[in-house]
Design a protein around this motif. Structure first.
Motif, short mmCIF file in Angstrom:
data_model
loop_
_atom_site.label_atom_id
_atom_site.label_comp_id
_atom_site.label_asym_id
_atom_site.label_seq_id
_atom_site.Cartn_x
_atom_site.Cartn_y
_atom_site.Cartn_z
N GLU A 166 43.27 24.69 52.62
CA GLU A 166 43.37 25.71 53.80
C GLU A 166 43.27 25.09 55.12
OE1 GLU A 166 44.47 29.02 52.95
OE2 GLU A 166 44.61 27.79 51.05
N SER A 205 40.35 25.82 47.34
CA SER A 205 41.20 26.35 46.43
C SER A 205 41.90 25.50 45.54
CB SER A 205 42.30 27.03 47.67
OG SER A 205 43.54 27.23 46.88
N GLN A 207 44.95 25.60 44.80
CA GLN A 207 46.38 25.75 44.91
C GLN A 207 47.27 24.45 44.84
OE1 GLN A 207 47.67 27.98 48.48
NE2 GLN A 207 49.47 26.69 48.50
N ARG A 228 33.43 27.59 50.21
CA ARG A 228 33.66 27.76 51.69
C ARG A 228 32.41 27.52 52.36
NH1 ARG A 228 39.47 30.87 51.72
NH2 ARG A 228 40.19 29.70 49.95
N GLU A 230 32.06 28.34 55.15
CA GLU A 230 32.27 29.22 56.59
C GLU A 230 30.79 29.86 56.53
OE1 GLU A 230 35.33 31.93 56.09
OE2 GLU A 230 35.05 32.32 53.90
N ALA A 238 31.12 34.84 50.67
CA ALA A 238 30.12 34.28 50.04
C ALA A 238 30.47 32.65 50.00
CB ALA A 238 30.25 34.80 48.60
N GLU A 245 44.41 32.20 40.80
CA GLU A 245 45.50 31.70 41.77
C GLU A 245 46.71 31.64 40.66
OE1 GLU A 245 44.46 29.39 45.34
OE2 GLU A 245 42.94 28.53 43.88
N GLU A 383 41.24 42.41 53.00
CA GLU A 383 42.16 41.45 52.34
C GLU A 383 41.44 41.24 51.18
OE1 GLU A 383 42.67 37.69 54.37
OE2 GLU A 383 43.04 36.71 52.27
N ILE A 384 42.39 41.32 49.86
CA ILE A 384 41.89 41.22 48.81
C ILE A 384 42.67 39.97 47.91
CG2 ILE A 384 43.14 42.83 47.37
CD1 ILE A 384 40.43 43.71 46.14
N ARG A 390 55.87 28.83 49.15
CA ARG A 390 55.59 27.50 49.59
C ARG A 390 56.75 26.70 50.18
NH1 ARG A 390 50.64 29.88 48.52
NH2 ARG A 390 49.98 29.83 46.53
N GLY A 431 40.52 37.10 45.37
CA GLY A 431 39.11 36.89 45.23
C GLY A 431 38.54 37.72 44.41
O1 4AD Z 1 43.32 33.78 51.77
P1 4AD Z 1 42.83 32.59 51.13
O2 4AD Z 1 42.20 31.84 51.75
O3 4AD Z 1 44.14 32.04 50.17
C1 4AD Z 1 43.94 30.88 49.38
O4 4AD Z 1 43.04 30.18 49.26
C2 4AD Z 1 45.42 30.55 49.04
N1 4AD Z 1 45.23 28.97 48.71
C3 4AD Z 1 45.63 31.10 47.97
C4 4AD Z 1 47.16 30.88 47.17
O5 4AD Z 1 47.99 31.14 47.65
N2 4AD Z 1 46.89 30.32 45.94
O6 4AD Z 1 42.10 33.13 49.86
C5 4AD Z 1 42.54 34.17 48.90
C6 4AD Z 1 41.53 35.12 48.40
C7 4AD Z 1 41.22 36.03 49.81
O7 4AD Z 1 42.37 37.20 49.89
C8 4AD Z 1 39.83 36.74 49.39
O8 4AD Z 1 40.02 37.73 48.25
C9 4AD Z 1 39.03 35.56 48.75
O9 4AD Z 1 40.51 34.76 48.33
N3 4AD Z 1 38.27 34.84 49.59
C10 4AD Z 1 36.91 34.99 49.62
N4 4AD Z 1 36.27 35.90 48.76
C11 4AD Z 1 34.86 35.77 48.79
N5 4AD Z 1 34.30 34.89 50.00
C12 4AD Z 1 34.84 34.18 50.75
N6 4AD Z 1 34.52 33.40 51.61
C13 4AD Z 1 36.51 34.23 50.51
N7 4AD Z 1 37.37 33.67 51.16
C14 4AD Z 1 38.63 33.97 50.67
#
Ligand code: 4AD
Ligand code: MG
Length: 460
Positions: A166, A205, A207, A228, A230, A238, A245, A383-384, A390, A431
């Motif tokens: 990411e 991820s 991905q 993550r 963060e 979390a 994915e 956001e879920i 790509r 997620g």
């Molecule tokens: O939007 P995100 O960051 O997308 C990706 O990681 C892409 N690589 C996905 C892909 O296209 N294959 O994360 C995807 C989802 C988010 O919409 C959210 O539901 C969840 O992962 N998510 C988290 N859930 C819990 N805690 C966190 N810190 C999260 N960060 C993302």
């Protein structure tokens, strides 16, 4: 006799039969010399009422046991005179497998979720957390069925990785750690303990590796732990969570949204049809109107809206937001909630975000300023799902990497798929905890994952 699960005893047991059940006493009460124990083995919400009469050989021992004790009960299934249950178990033999003293931290009174988080090892025996983790387990199995039916290959992508998919700089670094030999300077990180020659971290991820597999198996999915670093102390984030994915070759953004919609609706339908007892509990105890809402979503056709339009709608909103609304800025959770709860009244896909707020791998649109991204937003949770088509064009991808500060050489394996047999392809990430929050009405991510890893919870 073999052990019978409480669920099976209550659903298909016959009055008059003798069975053996084993579990933990959730409540114990005495009334007119008779002891009533609610025995739970985790198989269902309600537990079975065990009736212990004074003529039982070890009645004295049993009147002294505490809540939380592990018991093995052989008894007679009989019709129950009590309201709300058809069958109860009259104890003929009761063995205290493991006693519990009066200090057991989960007594009958209602405890707050905050308190229960401090005893994550015991909260799983409570009715709320029993329901959460049964639903979580059932849905995980349904995820696999959904993709298996569609011929998607299940791939296990690495946990330890050298790539930051990411590009947000949120990897936890992996070094060796000897808990008995802390670093010489307290709090110091000893990078000489890096396990690999190059610095590596825990995956944010799967991905990028999933894309490689999609370029061989056409349709794939991952389902695994994601990390993550963060430091956002919110109810939706979390440090460790589970993500699903899927990735499809020969697919564009519309195909991606179609899959996401079918997948999400299938999981809603499944929870309603197969987790009825637990869903009814959530509907009455946690979030009134939950079932009705999910029922509507399972049948709905999801709205799809361009990011540009979403910004226009937010600008016209008759409410004032804490964060600014401007083309080019990311949507904050207050904006997501407004769009889903006030504008659409249900789930909505937001499509085609500005490229500058999205990851390097997303396909550039012809307008030169947006990418083929999609987020699925839902009421309450926001956001879920996050996904995109790509960038399959080598030159554009390399150019985007340079613009975002990623050395193309560092991802040469990724670029190779654009050199040999590149295809339009797309995927998304759901997620899993946010899905469970949505389906149960639980409002804090710490309460839908067994042992939450958030800045303040990592002791287990
Ligand atoms: O939007 P995100 O960051 O997308 C990706 O990681 C892409 N690589 C996905 C892909 O296209 N294959 O994360 C995807 C989802 C988010 O919409 C959210 O539901 C969840 O992962 N998510 C988290 N859930 C819990 N805690 C966190 N810190 C999260 N960060 C993302
Ligand atoms: Mg996202």
């Amino acid at each position: 006799t073999a052990r019978t699960k409480v669920k099976q005893a209550l659903e298909t047991g016959k009055a008059g039969s003798t069975i053996l059940v084993k579990g933990w006493a959730r409540t114990i009460r005495n009334s007119k010399g008779v002891t009533f124990i609610s025995l739970n083995d985790g198989s269902c919400l309600s537990g079975i009422q065990v009736v212990v009469e004074p003529d039982l050989g070890n009645f004295e021992e049993i009147t002294g046991i505490g809540t939380g004790s592990a018991l093995a009960v052989t008894g007679l299934l009989q019709e129950s005179p009590a309201a709300g249950q058809a069958l109860e178990l009259k104890a003929q033999q009761l063995e205290v497998v493991g006693g519990a003293d009066q200090e057991y931290p989960m007594q009958k009174k209602r405890h707050t979720f905050e308190y229960l988080r401090t005893i994550a090892h015991l909260r799983v025996r409570s009715n709320t957390f029993g329901a959460v983790f049964r639903v979580r387990s059932a849905l995980a199995q349904e995820v696999h069925r959904f993709f298996a039916e569609r011929g998607f290959l299940y791939v296990h992508t690495p946990i330890i990785t050298a790539n930051d998919c990411e590009g947000a700089g949120e990897l936890f670094r992996v070094t060796t750690l000897d808990l008995a030999q802390p670093p010489l300077v307290e709090g110091a990180i000893d990078f000489s303990r890096d396990f690999f020659a190059t610095a590596t971290g825990l995956t944010v991820s799967g991905q990028l590796e999933g894309e490689l597999f999609a370029q061989a198996f056409s349709d794939i999915y991952t389902f695994g732990p994601t990390f993550r670093a963060e430091n956002s102390n919110t109810a939706r984030h979390a440090a460790e969570f589970w993500m699903i994915e899927p990735e499809m070759a020969f697919a564009d953004l519309a195909d991606d949204a179609d899959l996401a919609e079918a997948f999400f609706k299938r999981l809603c339908r499944f929870a309603l049809d197969n987790c009825g007892e637990d869903m009814n509990f959530f509907n009455t105890q946690i979030d009134k109107g939950l079932i009705q809402r999910i029922e509507a979503v399972a049948q709905a056709s999801f709205a799809r809206m361009d990011y540009g339009e979403a910004i226009e709608r937010l600008k016209k909103a008759p409410v004032s937001f804490q964060f600014p609304v401007e083309w080019g800025l990311d949507l904050q959770s207050e904006h997501e909630r407004y769009l889903t709860e006030q504008v659409v009244g249900g789930p909505v896909f937001i499509l085609n975000y500005p490229k500058d707020i999205k990851a390097f791998y997303m396909r550039q649109n012809d307008d030169g300023r947006t990418v083929a991204a999609m987020d699925l937003l839902v009421p309450k949770v926001g956001e879920i799902i996050g996904g995109s088509q790509r960038e399959e064009r080598l030159e554009l991808l390399e150019q985007r990497m340079l613009e975002t500060g990623i050395a193309p050489e560092s991802l040469s394996w990724y670029l190779d798929t654009r050199r040999w047999g590149s295809t339009p392809h797309a995927g998304f990430g759901l997620g899993f905890e946010r899905l469970i929050m949505y389906l149960t009405g639980m409002e804090n991510i710490r309460d839908v994952i067994p042992f939450p890893r958030t800045p303040r919870h990592a002791e287990f």
